[in-house]
Scaffold this active site. Structure first.
Site, PDB file in Angstrom:
ATOM      1  N   GLU A  94      93.845   9.370 -12.811  1.00  0.00           N
ATOM      2  CA  GLU A  94      93.250  10.549 -12.703  1.00  0.00           C
ATOM      3  C   GLU A  94      93.965  11.686 -13.382  1.00  0.00           C
ATOM      4  OE1 GLU A  94      90.946  13.419 -12.118  1.00  0.00           O
ATOM      5  OE2 GLU A  94      90.317  11.814 -11.304  1.00  0.00           O
ATOM      6  N   ASP A 121      96.015  10.598 -19.483  1.00  0.00           N
ATOM      7  CA  ASP A 121      94.574  10.417 -20.163  1.00  0.00           C
ATOM      8  C   ASP A 121      94.300   9.121 -20.242  1.00  0.00           C
ATOM      9  OD1 ASP A 121      92.513  10.143 -21.905  1.00  0.00           O
ATOM     10  OD2 ASP A 121      93.660  10.894 -23.707  1.00  0.00           O
ATOM     11  N   ASP A 144      82.380  12.916 -16.218  1.00  0.00           N
ATOM     12  CA  ASP A 144      81.719  14.309 -16.527  1.00  0.00           C
ATOM     13  C   ASP A 144      80.551  13.816 -17.551  1.00  0.00           C
ATOM     14  OD1 ASP A 144      81.034  16.525 -17.536  1.00  0.00           O
ATOM     15  OD2 ASP A 144      82.903  17.523 -17.360  1.00  0.00           O
ATOM     16  N   LYS A 148      75.244  19.756 -22.205  1.00  0.00           N
ATOM     17  CA  LYS A 148      74.766  20.370 -23.101  1.00  0.00           C
ATOM     18  C   LYS A 148      74.890  19.380 -24.281  1.00  0.00           C
ATOM     19  CE  LYS A 148      76.131  25.082 -21.466  1.00  0.00           C
ATOM     20  NZ  LYS A 148      76.881  26.352 -21.544  1.00  0.00           N
ATOM     21  N   ASP A 180      74.987   9.715 -11.869  1.00  0.00           N
ATOM     22  CA  ASP A 180      73.778  10.524 -11.411  1.00  0.00           C
ATOM     23  C   ASP A 180      72.884  11.310 -12.237  1.00  0.00           C
ATOM     24  OD1 ASP A 180      75.528  12.608 -11.419  1.00  0.00           O
ATOM     25  OD2 ASP A 180      75.654  13.247  -9.296  1.00  0.00           O
ATOM     26  N   THR A 217      79.023   7.393  -1.659  1.00  0.00           N
ATOM     27  CA  THR A 217      79.888   8.531  -1.132  1.00  0.00           C
ATOM     28  C   THR A 217      78.973   9.497  -0.401  1.00  0.00           C
ATOM     29  OG1 THR A 217      79.163   9.503  -3.343  1.00  0.00           O
ATOM     30  CG2 THR A 217      81.212   8.066  -3.627  1.00  0.00           C
ATOM     31  N   GLU A 220      76.829  11.194  -2.881  1.00  0.00           N
ATOM     32  CA  GLU A 220      75.430  10.084  -3.170  1.00  0.00           C
ATOM     33  C   GLU A 220      74.449  10.172  -1.994  1.00  0.00           C
ATOM     34  OE1 GLU A 220      75.095   5.596  -5.059  1.00  0.00           O
ATOM     35  OE2 GLU A 220      77.193   6.588  -4.701  1.00  0.00           O
TER      36      GLU A 220
END
Length: 239
Positions: A94, A121, A144, A148, A180, A217, A220
């Site tokens: 993370e 990373d 993520d 766009k 999702d 989660t 979720e």
């Protein structure tokens, strides 16, 4: 905010190249508890980045199946999985310090010895630290989606990344993704289907039901009540 989406790399002649990252590093404010966890438990469970392969069995002090999770957020699901599967070793990556602190705190409270944490990373970790054909599973849950269109190139699931993951999985190892955001699910399926050496574990050759191994989660559950979907994809390295 530090923009880490574009980071410099260099070619053999020393000329700077641009590398697109899938995340923006946000140095969120740590709570006192998160800072205490970093100070107290990082020396036990934390793994510093190094630009050389690491012996994973030595890292955990035992030989066991290894699950790598990329982008574990606050670590709630990761700690649950490590608690429920003591026969496996879990390595979580993370980039956001508050999440790392929260995960370390939860892991300590759970008394876990089969979890190691990195704050770096994930692509660089895979490229430089993880030995070839060493992982039993790679998990990428709710990355993520970069909604766009002009940002789609920043999505972590791209052909070079998928090839990199495959090289680190054992034959028979599984790459498990969940999102999702339906357009991202479709993008994942398209990318994965275009890379040889993977077998889609879906009977319909698309998505799989959420396996019991992935905890449900709170986010979720709330989404389900609102009628929102979640798409799981599982691909096995077959060669």
């Amino acid at each position: 905010m530090i923009n880490d989406v574009i980071s410099p790399e260099f070619d053999e002649n020393g000329r700077a190249l641009r590398r697109i990252r899938s995340f923006v590093r946000r140095q969120g404010r740590l709570t006192k508890g998160q800072q205490l966890a970093l100070d107290s438990y990082w020396p036990v469970m934390g793994v510093e980045y190094q630009a050389a392969p690491v012996d994973l069995n030595t890292l955990f002090g035992r030989e066991a199946p290894i699950v790598l999770e990329i982008g574990f957020g606050m670590g709630t699901s990761l700690v649950t999985m490590a608690t429920n599967n003591p026969q496996q070793n879990f390595l979580g990556i993370e980039v956001h310090s508050p999440g790392v602190g929260a995960c370390l705190s939860s892991a300590h409270d759970a008394g876990l010895s089969n979890l190691r944490i990195m704050c770096h990373d994930a692509v660089e970790v895979l490229e430089n630290m993880i030995p070839e054909a060493s992982l039993d599973m790679v998990q990428l849950f709710f990355p993520d989606p970069w909604h766009k269109a002009r940002h789609n190139k920043r999505r972590i699931v791209q052909t070079p990344f998928v090839e990199l993951v495959k090289s680190k999985l054992k034959v028979g190892g599984v790459f498990h993704m969940a999102t999702d955001w339906q357009p991202y699910a479709e993008h994942m399926l398209e990318v994965m289907s275009g890379v040889s050496g993977y077998l889609n574990l879906s009977e319909q050759n698309d998505y799989v039901p959420r396996p019991d191994s992935r905890p449900l989660t709170k986010f979720e559950l709330r989404g389900q009540r609102l009628g929102h979907g979640v798409w799981d994809l599982m691909f096995e390295r077959k060669e």
